[in-house]
Motif scaffolding. Sequence first.
Motif: not given
Length: 266
Positions: A4, A7, A9-10, A25, A27, A60-61, A68
């Motif tokens: 990935s 990415r 996330q939320d 969400d 990827e 989220g991330r 990150e």
Amino acid sequence: MSTSEIRVQDLHKSFGDNEVLKGIDLEIAQGEVVCVIGPSGSGKSTLLRCVNLLEEPTGGRVFVGGTEVTDPDVDIDAVRRRIGMVFQQFNLFPHLSVTGNLTLPQRRVLGRSKDDAARIAAENLARVGLAEKADAYPGSLSGGQQQRVAIARALAMGPDVMLFDEPTSALDPELVGDVLAVMRMLADEGMTMMVVTHEMSFAREVADRVVFMDGGVIVEEGAPAQVIGRPAHERTRHFLSRLLDPAMADVEEGSGEGSGEGESSH
Ligand SMILES: Nc1ncnc2c1ncn2[C@@H]1O[C@H](COP(=O)(O)OP(=O)(O)O)[C@@H](O)[C@H]1O
Ligand SMILES: [Mg+2]
């Protein structure tokens, strides 16, 4: 491919009490081309801008190349060096030549020598078909040429990922094709790309995946032939039918975007 490159996330993003992204969400694999489509105001630009932290997510991330981005301790400048971004507005410096526009960020951000920066500028101008414009000033170029310069400027930084936010929306129709051809070439070369666009034929032909956003959520995603050709959701069908109806498409284009394109000066 399994790695990935991007990415999400939320992901949530609010401006005041206006929640613009409501849990995204997504990827994107290395080498994948994902086109993001959806009506004006649905959060497409905000999503793109959260990926390189031009906007700070409220929840989220986000990961880019395994790093990150949303980690408070991240070296965001290091992350941004790996992400090229192309906006609707080209944001070229009018007082610098094309070569100057390409060498300045290489020297400032990457610390490249003048010679290295000039060589890499020339290589990337050739890539977008504008080698002969090296000494020209942006004001003497067409919008399509200016956008190709902006793409070359991003490429000269050697990004792993390219983000495009409606790169052809400000162009006269006859100039769109050359810009899309450059983007197609990048896709063929294996660049990881996230492209917000209203160009459905480009999305159909070049995207590995199409994501339809509305109201801050991903309504559906899948292969272009599926999402554009046989949309599963009424909201997607409604959006696509408006795009195909020129009268309604004008309404679409005309409704202003709140985000202001680009972080750099005009
Ligand atoms: N910097 C900002 N401040 C306040 N509201 C914003 C900002 N950027 C975007 N918005 C709002 O967020 C919503 C989504 O905008 P945007 O992400 O630009 O949508 P799209 O790119 O899909 O047209 C809009 O309602 C817009 O007004
Ligand atoms: Mg937008």
